[in-house]
Design an enzyme around this catalytic site. Structure first.
Site, mmCIF file in Angstrom:
data_model
loop_
_atom_site.group_PDB
_atom_site.id
_atom_site.type_symbol
_atom_site.label_atom_id
_atom_site.label_comp_id
_atom_site.label_asym_id
_atom_site.label_seq_id
_atom_site.Cartn_x
_atom_site.Cartn_y
_atom_site.Cartn_z
ATOM 1 N N ASP A 96 66.488 18.144 39.748
ATOM 2 C CA ASP A 96 65.941 18.790 38.573
ATOM 3 C C ASP A 96 65.254 17.687 37.777
ATOM 4 O O ASP A 96 65.432 16.502 38.064
ATOM 5 C CB ASP A 96 67.119 19.378 37.805
ATOM 6 C CG ASP A 96 66.685 20.000 36.516
ATOM 7 O OD1 ASP A 96 65.615 20.621 36.516
ATOM 8 O OD2 ASP A 96 67.407 19.859 35.528
ATOM 9 N N GLU B 273 59.158 18.564 18.833
ATOM 10 C CA GLU B 273 59.065 18.937 17.418
ATOM 11 C C GLU B 273 60.212 18.321 16.653
ATOM 12 O O GLU B 273 60.036 17.789 15.564
ATOM 13 C CB GLU B 273 59.127 20.458 17.285
ATOM 14 C CG GLU B 273 57.801 21.127 17.542
ATOM 15 C CD GLU B 273 57.633 22.338 16.647
ATOM 16 O OE1 GLU B 273 58.585 23.128 16.596
ATOM 17 O OE2 GLU B 273 56.577 22.466 16.018
ATOM 18 N N PHE C 52 50.934 28.077 18.051
ATOM 19 C CA PHE C 52 50.620 27.369 19.287
ATOM 20 C C PHE C 52 50.497 28.348 20.452
ATOM 21 O O PHE C 52 51.200 29.334 20.506
ATOM 22 C CB PHE C 52 51.757 26.392 19.565
ATOM 23 C CG PHE C 52 51.793 25.884 20.955
ATOM 24 C CD1 PHE C 52 51.014 24.788 21.309
ATOM 25 C CD2 PHE C 52 52.581 26.493 21.917
ATOM 26 C CE1 PHE C 52 51.044 24.324 22.598
ATOM 27 C CE2 PHE C 52 52.612 26.027 23.203
ATOM 28 C CZ PHE C 52 51.842 24.933 23.540
ATOM 29 N N THR D 104 61.210 21.566 39.273
ATOM 30 C CA THR D 104 61.340 21.670 37.835
ATOM 31 C C THR D 104 60.682 22.935 37.320
ATOM 32 O O THR D 104 59.762 23.471 37.929
ATOM 33 C CB THR D 104 60.727 20.428 37.153
ATOM 34 O OG1 THR D 104 60.662 20.672 35.767
ATOM 35 C CG2 THR D 104 59.349 20.132 37.674
ATOM 36 N N GLY D 105 61.156 23.387 36.204
ATOM 37 C CA GLY D 105 60.549 24.546 35.569
ATOM 38 C C GLY D 105 59.373 24.150 34.708
ATOM 39 O O GLY D 105 58.700 24.983 34.119
ATOM 40 N N ASP D 106 59.098 22.859 34.655
ATOM 41 C CA ASP D 106 58.035 22.365 33.783
ATOM 42 C C ASP D 106 56.651 22.710 34.292
ATOM 43 O O ASP D 106 56.473 23.072 35.440
ATOM 44 C CB ASP D 106 58.110 20.843 33.709
ATOM 45 C CG ASP D 106 59.163 20.418 32.736
ATOM 46 O OD1 ASP D 106 59.540 21.259 31.915
ATOM 47 O OD2 ASP D 106 59.602 19.268 32.838
ATOM 48 N N LYS E 221 64.358 27.469 43.457
ATOM 49 C CA LYS E 221 64.996 26.182 43.745
ATOM 50 C C LYS E 221 65.931 26.335 44.936
ATOM 51 O O LYS E 221 65.920 25.535 45.871
ATOM 52 C CB LYS E 221 65.790 25.702 42.529
ATOM 53 C CG LYS E 221 64.944 25.223 41.382
ATOM 54 C CD LYS E 221 65.810 24.606 40.290
ATOM 55 C CE LYS E 221 64.950 24.111 39.142
ATOM 56 N NZ LYS E 221 65.698 23.359 38.143
ATOM 57 N N ASP F 239 70.175 25.123 37.512
ATOM 58 C CA ASP F 239 70.279 24.350 38.757
ATOM 59 C C ASP F 239 71.449 24.809 39.614
ATOM 60 O O ASP F 239 71.639 24.318 40.718
ATOM 61 C CB ASP F 239 70.460 22.867 38.443
ATOM 62 C CG ASP F 239 69.350 22.338 37.563
ATOM 63 O OD1 ASP F 239 68.197 22.696 37.827
ATOM 64 O OD2 ASP F 239 69.640 21.609 36.613
#
Lengths: 344, 1138
Positions: free
Chosen positions: B344, B431, B472, B609-611, B726, B750
């Site tokens: 991960d 943030e 955003f 990754t979920g990114d 995954k 995960d």
């Protein structure tokens, strides 16, 4: 400080054991150890081998098969199982002095004393003199636990039942007359067998202990009458019985019958003609067995056995040879230091 | 046996009186342990005898009771069996107790200490009346928002689960019960101390329990191999017994029938029947080829090696006070065989902590101080540049505007439980880092309401009216806020990706832009995530007009979004640049080094990754997974199956120009499952695949295509993957590659992957426990992985293999002697050794030395293991213990057993003692053979052992001493007098071991057994040394020198713009302003791949970093200075079994 200790409460102990840092010797099969090691072992083995071989060579052995298979054999007449109480004479001559205490063995071939069912067929408790097992022998003795009349057999079991019962007398023929060469039948069994493992019941006379029991089926005499000449050599501690009961590991074996260590013969058997009188009782031909007698003296390494000496010599030489091969390989092929290990 | 769980599924309701009608149907008690004191014995025995080995020994025991068959006394089997059962039962009992304890610790919910109902009633009675209704409502609202996000993280665990969609009718009113109102067991409540709820499912019905019950039992490849081998051994056993039975049949016909004079048979003279009985008798005698103690010893070794992991101080992380933990004690040696690691990213490779590192204000770059002047400072904040503090203190207007912007323009929630103790709940760690930075520089964000933001500016409390949030989103890549200051000035503050902001700047800023760009490049070069900040003063009139249009647009039904966008575009222009911030998405310590080491060990690392793709790529570069010197990094991001297939094909052809698809290197392995062999590639490549594409790539028709391509790359990054994907990726590799996989992760998302992989590793120490609870190993830092694999794993594998090889050797040798003896004892199943020796051989005489070896052995120590990661490769190739190695073992045993039988045979043949007495009797022969055997196997062990600690030496010598002590005791007069039938060997030791002949035979057999082995190994080391041999030879002269420090030639990649520091989902602007807090936050971008929230971050349950890389590709490629590993230049390691 206290806080810090608490924070590290779960920190594992720092010991050589938990951190796997125990000091250790890490040997390697490097050329510096292996090649000299081989040479040393080789030389030592050759030395031992020579000693063993020479010793073994010096041991005298005289061996006669008296089964009587061959028609010319003196015991041929006895080999017919129908002939009872047969006696035959085996004549031989010795050219030179048979040195030292001479041991007289009888040998059997193709005889499976190491057969499992044969081996377990005895009752150790009975043989240690326990009278309860005189009345009720252990099941392991079956089928030699009770006779056809349901009388308990003592000593029970196949081993006892099949005790070797040929008898030998040795005569030296001096000027046509037979002089008895006495066999010493005492002390031919292990001390522990005679004193600890096998014991007669503490009843005198010994005969009474055997009341309501029968002798083994193949036996001609009951256990308490095995040696009429010596009352102390009877029952379970009869020396020949003890020797027989120590069953052999292999199907060809020899067992000690007596020592020649008395009188004129204490220094060995002088050269001359001898006659061995054999009371031929034991049947072996039915299973293609062989009977033999052996005269032998001994050395520090025991009886004659050339195998060990030869084996040591062969292996010693192989070690030396291999060390040379290794040396050549090492000199020629050892991996170059410069490209030693990846990453370096 | 039972305990009360804290909270389960709760429906958030707004009526406290509802609680009165609640009647629990299911108690919340969970029973997780298997046994209780009364059922333990029968249940445990029943379970144990279900194991094939134990059942087999029970069967043997039955055979031994049959007198016709019994070739050995019953105790030879009973003693080991009882011992084995006892040890296993003890282990099961402790496991059961431990599992209870483990479950007791699952209670992440801090605010609820007893069953929820009690708390609810309790809290309701005491507190609710005192609350101001608005606060009450907002608390609930906010709570819900947080719960919601918590829930999503859980929900994502299993997308297949259909959401609950029922309604609840109470007092004539309907209340929908949908996902938004459900709280799962294990959630954390935030921003509130209490809430109302109703227990829906309790105890074993909860999702956590239902999921946890399905844990599959993991077995190692050695286990599987052992099972196969045990079957082979059974076959071999049957084969040997058959030969001996046939031999017996012939013997009976030829010899035995005649030998009847001395040994009559009650059951007639039936050779066939005798052979049948002999078969079973030999099954009993030769059963030691399948040694019962094998399984127990294996368990003990694994347990010991697991303890080493628990005890390792170098895997202890003091910051969290967490040591490494081997949660499964049965997988150790598999750690030495890992070929694929699935990792991960967030929380595993990175700390998931963003730190405000640098900034550029009005053309001046500040690096990093002391915040003692500010009582509201966060003490953990570190930023050391006095110049900046001075600037703040000097009231530099730009600097103030800069920090004011940071304090105002965000969607963070503040919570001040006690005066001066502020807690921020940020949607993203980015943030959070920015607001915390502003706070520390004296611009403290204190609280917000839907239409105001209160901040403390340099000690002065000011409240800004919040007029609009221009939220955003992924297209805008910026967010703005319009506020009215207490003085009445209107101002727009904007922060966003530099490229986006730059397009909207006023011309007057061009000079500043240049300077700032330089700074930005500098920041990005260090791998920092940047944001540009700008502001604009607004005209009151213009704003009112804009506001009107904005209102119209937002109420419009069609094109609402595009119209709003237009409006935003319109107002966000002619901005004045303030500066830029740089945030570090901190990698965990030692991650790049670890990855470099692992890749040197030929382990392939896949990051799942979920990114977003850019973030993932950036991290890939910064942690050395993707490298500048790689020949190419392929990006697969097709949106249709055809595109993806084409992209994958293209990638493969460029890696391997000569396509041999006609001869796909695969082989079939039963049931039609194919195995894909590794393919050779001309260089180093990386692959980045997108979630969409991955979905196609994982489809049945394309999975092979994907797998082949991916496996040819050194590094693979899959981004925006769901937890299910995954697991699918892991399963895919498991299915087609004969390789051991490891998955490492820290979050709930995960779990599926951790459970799917051969070995699951959880990162522990922070809040989340789900990953750890389903993992096999856990520790606090990613960098410990290299120690786990390269040291513990490698040693465990080495030890286990050495153990197995030696164990099979010693038992085969032991047993084969019986086989040879069979030919000389009429195939009568006569044992060669004393029965006591047979009983104690495995348990006493040889147990400790081999256990000692398998617990202490190391070829090279840990430091050198790191120095030479290549030492790991033999494990991946299964070189130390395989069918081949096993076969060699068996041959070696065959040789040894022949030596051990025939040398004593020849030496004893017709020989006598030095006093002429008998020594060729069965008992002396047994003693001689068993002594020879023990010496031979002990010396063999000495050859195997490469690490002689004092303990090992003690075990080895102690066992030999033990043998003589026990033998002399059992052959003593005293023992015989106590039990004549049990100790028939009386006097044998005394009478035969005093013979020089005996000892010469022992010496001869021992030497003859080991000489060929030494010769073979020596020549092998000289002629074709293995990696191990080379390393050990290399170390021989320097063993006692301190090892050189690990080379750390890791450098940060050049000037990549690492992306801007926005990582949260859009929609939070609405949440904080609208007052309709309950609106479910819209998920960003594509709905299929929801941003996965997590409960483990320092900031918020939703915290997930993500970033963009505006420039995408690396701007310049530097000459590689990372050392190229040279392991391919060496041949593979061969087995040194001989």
């Amino acid at each position: 400080m206290v806080k810090e200790e608490q924070e590290l409460a779960n920190r594992p102990d720092n010991t050589a054991f938990t951190q796997q840092r125990l000091p250790a010797w890490q040997p390697m099969l490097s050329a510096g150890i292996v090649i000299p090691g081989f040479v040393l072992i080789g030389l030592a083995f050759i030395g031992i081998g020579v000693a063993l071989f020479v010793t073994s060579r010096s041991i005298q052995v005289l061996e006669f098969d008296y089964t009587g298979v061959d028609q010319n054999s003196p015991c041929f007449k006895c080999s017919d199982p129908k002939v009872l109480n047969c006696v035959c004479n085996l004549n031989f001559s010795i050219d030179s002095l048979f040195k030292g205490t001479v041991f007289f063995y009888y040998g059997l071939s193709n005889y499976y004393q190491n057969f499992r069912k044969y081996g377990v067929s005895k009752d150790d408790v009975q043989l240690s003199g326990d009278l309860t097992n005189f009345k009720t022998p252990s099941d392991t003795c079956s089928p030699y636990a009770y006779d056809s009349n349901n009388q308990p057999i003592v000593p029970c079991g196949s081993i006892a039942n099949s005790m070797f019962n040929d008898a030998f007398k040795l005569y030296q023929i001096i000027n046509g007359t037979n002089t008895l060469v006495p066999f010493d039948g005492k002390g031919i069994a292990w001390w522990t067998d005679y004193n600890i493992k096998y014991r007669n019941p503490s009843i005198t006379p010994l005969k009474n202990a055997f009341n309501n029991t029968v002798k083994p089926i193949f036996w001609s005499k009951p256990a308490y009458e095995l040696d009429t000449s010596d009352p102390a050599n009877n029952g379970f501690i009869n020396q020949n019985f003890l020797v027989w009961m120590r069953r052999a590991a292999l199907p060809n074996f020899r067992k000690l019958y007596g020592r020649i260590n008395e009188g004129d013969y204490a220094q060995g058997l002088p050269a001359g003609n001898y006659s061995l009188e054999i009371a031929y009782n034991y049947p072996v031909l039915s299973f293609d067995g062989r009977k033999k007698v052996v005269f032998s003296n001994v050395s520090w390494m025991g009886g004659k056995n050339e195998f060990l000496g030869i084996a040591y010599l062969v292996i010693g030489s192989m070690c030396v040879f291999m060390s040379i091969v290794m040396l050549i390989v090492y000199a020629k092929f050892k991996f170059p230091e410069e490209d030693g290990v990846p990453g370096h | 046996m039972t305990f009360i769980t804290h909270m389960d599924l709760i429906i958030i309701l707004y009526f406290s009186h509802f609680l009165h009608s609640f009647k629990p149907l299911q108690t919340n008690a969970i029973k997780t342990s298997k046994y209780n004191p009364f059922t333990f014995l029968p249940l445990n025995l029943f379970e144990q005898f279900q194991r094939i080995a134990n059942a087999y020994f029970l069967f043997l025991l039955v055979l031994q009771v049959i007198p016709q068959i019994s070739s050995l006394s019953w105790f030879t089997t009973v003693v080991p069996l009882v011992l084995v059962l006892t040890v296993t039962a003890a282990k099961d009992a402790t496991d059961d107790i431990v599992s209870k304890c483990v479950l007791c610790t699952i209670s992440p919910l801090k605010n609820f200490t007893t069953w929820i109902l009690d708390v609810l009633v309790h809290k309701t009675n005491k507190k609710s009346t005192q609350r101001n209704p608005y606060v009450f409502q907002s608390y609930i609202n906010y709570t819900h928002a947080c719960l919601n996000s918590s829930f999503h993280s859980e929900y994502n665990l299993k997308p297949a689960v259909s959401p609950l969609s029922r309604t609840l009718t109470y007092a004539g009113q309907k209340y929908p019960l949908d996902n938004e109102k459900i709280l799962l067991r294990g959630c954390t409540l935030r921003n509130t101390e209490w809430c109302f709820g109703l227990v829906l499912f309790a105890g074993p019905e909860t999702k956590l329990m239902q999921n946890s019950g399905k844990t599959t039992f993991k077995r190692t490849s050695i286990d599987r191999l052992m099972n196969v081998l045990v079957l082979c051994i059974f076959g071999f056993l049957a084969f040997m017994c058959t030969i001996l039975a046939i031999g017996n049949c012939f013997w009976e016909m030829n010899e035995g029938s005649q030998f009847m004079v001395f040994l009559p048979r009650q059951d007639g003279n039936n050779a066939a029947f005798s052979a049948f009985l002999t078969f079973w008798s030999y099954v009993i005698i030769l059963n030691t080829v399948v040694p019962i103690s094998l399984y127990v010893s294996v368990e003990i070794i694994r347990l010991g090696n697991s303890f080493y992991i628990d005890w390792d101080r170098k895997m202890y992380f003091s910051r969290y006070n967490t040591p490494a933990e081997a949660r499964t004690t049965t997988l150790n040696e598999e750690l030495g065989q890992i070929k694929y690691i699935f990792s991960d990213k967030t929380g595993t490779l990175t700390q998931n902590v963003m730190t405000f590192n640098k900034c550029s204000i009005n053309g001046k770059s500040y690096d990093t101080v002391d915040f003692s002047f500010n009582p509201l400072a966060d003490p953990r904040f570190m930023f050391h540049d006095h110049a900046l503090v001075e600037a703040v203190k000097l009231e530099d207007p730009e600097v103030h505007a800069f920090f004011r912007l940071l304090a105002l323009c965000h969607t963070v929630m503040a919570e001040e439980k006690k005066e001066g103790e502020l807690f921020y709940q940020a949607q993203s760690p980015d943030e959070g880092a920015l607001v915390t930075a502003a706070r520390n520089f004296g611009f403290v964000f204190r609280s917000r309401t839907p239409d105001s933001v209160s901040i403390v500016e340099m000690g002065e409390e000011r409240s800004y009216e919040l007029l609009a949030i221009l939220d955003f989103n992924n297209v805008r890549k910026r967010m703005s806020i319009i506020v009215r200051s207490p003085e009445g000035k209107l101002c727009l503050y904007c922060k966003g990706a530099d490229t986006i902001i730059y397009e909207r700047l006023h011309q007057s800023c061009s000079k500043l832009m240049d300077v700032t760009t330089e700074h930005l490049n500098e920041f990005a070069g260090e791998g920092l995530r940047t944001l540009a900040l700008a502001y604009k003063n607004l005209d009151e009139e213009y704003f009112n007009q804009w506001k009107q249009r904005h209102h119209e647009a937002s109420t419009e039904l069609d094109n609402q979004e595009s119209k709003l966008d237009e409006l935003y575009e319109e107002i966000e222009k002619d901005l004045l640049l303030l500066g830029a911030t740089a945030i570090e998405d901190k990698l965990q310590d030692g991650v790049p080094q670890t990855i470099e080491q692992l890749s040197k060990a030929n382990i392939k690392i896949w990051v799942l990754t979920g990114d977003k793709q850019e973030t993932a790529e950036n991290i890939g570069y910064s942690c050395n997974l993707l490298r500048e010197e790689m020949n190419d990094v392929f990006i697969v991001s097709g949106n249709s199956p055809e595109d993806v297939r084409q992209e994958l094909r293209n990638a493969r052809t460029s890696m391997k120009p000569v396509e041999d698809s006609m001869f796909l290197p695969e082989r079939t392995l039963g049931k039609g499952v194919k195995l894909i062999a590794d393919e050779l590639v001309n260089g180093e490549y990386g692959l980045v695949i997108n979630g969409h594409s991955l979905a196609y790539a994982l489809e049945g028709s394309m999975e092979l295509e994907f797998l082949r391509t991916a496996c040819m790359c050194k590094a693979v990054i899959c981004c925006r993957v769901t937890p299910l994907q995954k697991a699918q990726v892991v399963e895919l590799v498991k299915k087609y590659k004969q390789a051991v996989t490891l998955a490492i992760g820290d979050g709930a998302n995960d779990v599926s992957m951790i459970k799917a992989a051969h070995i699951g590793v959880g990162i522990s120490g922070q809040e989340g426990m789900q990953a750890v609870l389903s993992s096999d190993y856990s520790f606090a830092q990613f960098r410990f992985l290299q120690r786990l694999l390269l040291v513990h794993g490698r040693w465990s594998y080495l030890r286990m293999c050495k153990f197995l090889r030696y164990f099979f050797y010693k038992n085969f040798t032991f047993t084969f002697v019986h086989f040879w003896y069979g030919f000389f004892c009429g195939f009568s199943a006569q044992t060669v050794y004393d029965e006591w020796f047979i009983t104690l051989y495995n348990l006493v005489y040889t147990a400790l030395p081999v256990l000692g070896m398998s617990l202490f052995d190391q070829d090279v120590n840990d430091v050198w293991s790191f120095q030479y990661p290549q030492l790991y490769i033999p494990g991946q190739l299964n070189l130390y213990f395989s069918k081949k190695a096993f076969f060699k073992c068996a041959l070696h045993s065959c040789y040894s057993s022949m030596v051990l039988f025939f040398i004593p045979y020849a030496a004893m043949h017709n020989t006598v003692r030095d006093d002429g007495k008998d020594v060729a009797d069965y008992q002396s022969f047994a003693l001689l053979t068993q002594t020879c055997l023990l010496f031979a196997v002990t010396i063999q062990l000495g050859l195997e052992m490469s690490y002689w600690t004092a303990v090992n030496t003690f075990f080895v010598l102690g066992s030999l001493a033990m043998y003589f002590a026990v033998t002399f005791t059992m052959y003593s007069n005293g023992m015989f007098l106590i039990l004549p039938s049990a100790f028939p060997f009386i006097g044998t030791a005394r009478n035969s071991l005093n013979q020089p002949n005996m000892w010469l035979t022992i010496l001869l057999t021992s030497i003859l057994c080991v000489l060929p082995v030494v010769t073979y190994r020596f020549l092998f080391i000289q002629l074709c040394p293995t990696i191990n041999d080379k390393v050990r030879m290399d170390l021989l002269p320097k063993q006692h020198l301190p090892p050189p420090p690990l080379r750390t030639r890791i450098r940060r990649t050049s000037s990549r713009r690492s992306g801007y520091a926005f990582s949260h989902a859009q929609g939070y602007g609405d949440l904080v302003t609208s007052g309709r807090f309950l609106r479910r936050p819209a998920l960003s971008g594509s709905s299929g791949f929801a941003n996965i929230g997590r409960t483990t971050t320092g900031f918020s349950p939703m915290g997930r970093s993500a970033g963009y890389s505006p420039t995408g590709r690396p701007q310049n490629a530097k000459v590689p200075d990372v050392e190229v590993t040279s392991l391919q230049m060496y041949r593979t390691v061969r087995d040194p079994a001989f």
